[in-house]
Motif scaffolding. Structure first.
Motif, PDB file in Angstrom:
ATOM      1  N   PRO A  45      16.467  29.550  10.155  1.00  0.00           N
ATOM      2  CA  PRO A  45      17.779  28.621   9.963  1.00  0.00           C
ATOM      3  C   PRO A  45      18.387  28.698  11.400  1.00  0.00           C
ATOM      4  N   HIS A  46      19.235  27.284  10.998  1.00  0.00           N
ATOM      5  CA  HIS A  46      19.828  26.849  13.046  1.00  0.00           C
ATOM      6  C   HIS A  46      18.861  26.074  13.741  1.00  0.00           C
ATOM      7  N   GLY A  47      17.532  25.621  12.994  1.00  0.00           N
ATOM      8  CA  GLY A  47      16.719  25.234  13.775  1.00  0.00           C
ATOM      9  C   GLY A  47      15.571  26.089  14.520  1.00  0.00           C
ATOM     10  N   LEU A  48      16.122  27.377  14.215  1.00  0.00           N
ATOM     11  CA  LEU A  48      15.321  28.071  15.169  1.00  0.00           C
ATOM     12  C   LEU A  48      14.127  28.550  14.703  1.00  0.00           C
ATOM     13  N   ALA A  49      13.004  28.795  14.962  1.00  0.00           N
ATOM     14  CA  ALA A  49      12.386  29.493  13.944  1.00  0.00           C
ATOM     15  C   ALA A  49      11.820  31.247  14.492  1.00  0.00           C
ATOM     16  N   VAL A  50      11.357  31.243  13.300  1.00  0.00           N
ATOM     17  CA  VAL A  50      11.776  33.329  13.113  1.00  0.00           C
ATOM     18  C   VAL A  50      10.188  33.901  13.076  1.00  0.00           C
ATOM     19  N   LYS A  51      10.131  35.160  13.561  1.00  0.00           N
ATOM     20  CA  LYS A  51       8.419  35.769  13.607  1.00  0.00           C
ATOM     21  C   LYS A  51       8.976  36.908  12.088  1.00  0.00           C
ATOM     22  N   ARG A  52       8.215  37.658  11.064  1.00  0.00           N
ATOM     23  CA  ARG A  52       8.288  37.696  10.353  1.00  0.00           C
ATOM     24  C   ARG A  52       6.987  38.798  10.499  1.00  0.00           C
ATOM     25  N   ASP A  53       7.781  40.225   9.888  1.00  0.00           N
ATOM     26  CA  ASP A  53       6.603  41.434   9.442  1.00  0.00           C
ATOM     27  C   ASP A  53       5.971  41.721  10.991  1.00  0.00           C
ATOM     28  N   ILE A  54       4.364  42.223  10.443  1.00  0.00           N
ATOM     29  CA  ILE A  54       3.599  42.121  12.206  1.00  0.00           C
ATOM     30  C   ILE A  54       3.863  41.335  13.255  1.00  0.00           C
ATOM     31  N   ASN A  55       4.491  40.236  13.205  1.00  0.00           N
ATOM     32  CA  ASN A  55       4.073  39.270  14.263  1.00  0.00           C
ATOM     33  C   ASN A  55       5.712  39.514  14.722  1.00  0.00           C
ATOM     34  N   ALA A  56       6.022  40.048  14.071  1.00  0.00           N
ATOM     35  CA  ALA A  56       7.231  40.449  14.966  1.00  0.00           C
ATOM     36  C   ALA A  56       7.778  42.202  15.237  1.00  0.00           C
ATOM     37  N   ILE A  57       6.993  42.572  15.365  1.00  0.00           N
ATOM     38  CA  ILE A  57       6.496  43.318  15.596  1.00  0.00           C
ATOM     39  C   ILE A  57       5.929  43.441  17.235  1.00  0.00           C
ATOM     40  N   ARG A  58       4.749  42.757  16.781  1.00  0.00           N
ATOM     41  CA  ARG A  58       3.847  42.413  18.231  1.00  0.00           C
ATOM     42  C   ARG A  58       4.720  41.702  18.719  1.00  0.00           C
ATOM     43  N   GLN A  59       5.674  41.127  18.549  1.00  0.00           N
ATOM     44  CA  GLN A  59       6.604  40.607  19.452  1.00  0.00           C
ATOM     45  C   GLN A  59       7.798  41.682  20.581  1.00  0.00           C
ATOM     46  N   SER A  60       7.667  42.083  20.082  1.00  0.00           N
ATOM     47  CA  SER A  60       8.587  42.829  19.807  1.00  0.00           C
ATOM     48  C   SER A  60       8.579  44.290  20.920  1.00  0.00           C
ATOM     49  N   LEU A  61       7.139  44.524  20.350  1.00  0.00           N
ATOM     50  CA  LEU A  61       6.331  45.445  21.100  1.00  0.00           C
ATOM     51  C   LEU A  61       6.026  44.498  23.220  1.00  0.00           C
ATOM     52  N   VAL A  62       5.281  43.694  22.720  1.00  0.00           N
ATOM     53  CA  VAL A  62       5.243  42.903  23.843  1.00  0.00           C
ATOM     54  C   VAL A  62       6.219  43.221  24.971  1.00  0.00           C
ATOM     55  N   ASN A  63       7.416  42.540  24.042  1.00  0.00           N
ATOM     56  CA  ASN A  63       8.465  42.075  24.916  1.00  0.00           C
ATOM     57  C   ASN A  63       9.231  43.364  26.038  1.00  0.00           C
ATOM     58  N   LEU A  64       8.925  44.350  25.144  1.00  0.00           N
ATOM     59  CA  LEU A  64       9.508  46.192  25.038  1.00  0.00           C
ATOM     60  C   LEU A  64       8.471  45.940  26.483  1.00  0.00           C
ATOM     61  N   ILE A  65       6.942  46.279  27.043  1.00  0.00           N
ATOM     62  CA  ILE A  65       6.254  47.260  27.089  1.00  0.00           C
ATOM     63  C   ILE A  65       6.179  45.827  29.183  1.00  0.00           C
ATOM     64  N   LEU A  66       6.783  44.629  28.413  1.00  0.00           N
ATOM     65  CA  LEU A  66       6.897  43.052  29.576  1.00  0.00           C
ATOM     66  C   LEU A  66       8.228  43.650  30.532  1.00  0.00           C
ATOM     67  N   THR A  67       8.940  44.229  30.078  1.00  0.00           N
ATOM     68  CA  THR A  67      10.605  44.035  30.160  1.00  0.00           C
ATOM     69  C   THR A  67       9.979  45.901  31.089  1.00  0.00           C
ATOM     70  N   ARG A  68      10.988  46.065  32.215  1.00  0.00           N
ATOM     71  CA  ARG A  68      11.531  46.109  33.712  1.00  0.00           C
ATOM     72  C   ARG A  68      12.921  46.947  33.355  1.00  0.00           C
ATOM     73  N   PRO A  69      13.095  47.669  33.346  1.00  0.00           N
ATOM     74  CA  PRO A  69      14.013  48.242  32.796  1.00  0.00           C
ATOM     75  C   PRO A  69      15.511  47.759  34.207  1.00  0.00           C
ATOM     76  N   GLY A  70      16.165  48.200  33.233  1.00  0.00           N
ATOM     77  CA  GLY A  70      17.481  47.138  34.139  1.00  0.00           C
ATOM     78  C   GLY A  70      17.355  45.575  33.950  1.00  0.00           C
TER      79      GLY A  70
END
Length: 135
Positions: A25-50
């Motif tokens: 959609p709109h030329g951007l790739a998407v992550k699906r199912d377990i790949n979406a969850i993995r990306q979300s968890l890594v993003n959560l862990i590597l983001t500092r509060p604020g």
């Protein structure tokens, strides 16, 4: 009468690398199912509060805590920080546990192995996040 719901494409997130693809959609790739969850968890862990606008508590302090003197108390703080963040900000998973592999601390690297289950599933899954501090 029971209705079978296909679990495929249950979770869909944009690829945070903003990879362009012709058939997405709109030329951007998407992550699906377990790949979406993995990306979300890594993003959560590597983001500092604020760091995330309008969500000042999103993320973990792991970057700040990791390369201090890593004693048992500090390891518990890291584990609790990750656990609390996952439970608060990732409702698609049930946190099971995590292990910190500090065998490569002399090389300024720590591996975090997170065990979890998707909501309403029994399959145990895990991801490993490797953090390395540049010299």
């Amino acid at each position: 009468m029971s209705v079978r719901v296909d679990a495929k494409d249950r979770f869909i997130d944009f690829d945070l690398k903003f990879t362009k693809t012709g058939d997405a959609p709109h030329g951007l790739a998407v992550k699906r199912d377990i790949n979406a969850i993995r990306q979300s968890l890594v993003n959560l862990i590597l983001t500092r509060p604020g760091e995330k606008g309008f969500s000042p508590n999103f993320g973990t302090n792991i970057i700040d805590l990791l390369f201090e003197n890593l004693d048992p108390v500090q390891m518990i703080r890291i584990q609790e920080d990750i656990k609390d963040s996952i439970q608060e900000f990732e409702p698609r998973v049930e946190f099971v546990g995590l292990d910190l592999d500090t065998n490569n601390m002399d090389s300024n690297m720590v591996s975090i192995n997170i065990q979890f289950r998707l909501v309403n599933e029994q399959t145990l899954r895990e991801i490993t996040v490797e953090l390395e501090r540049g010299i």
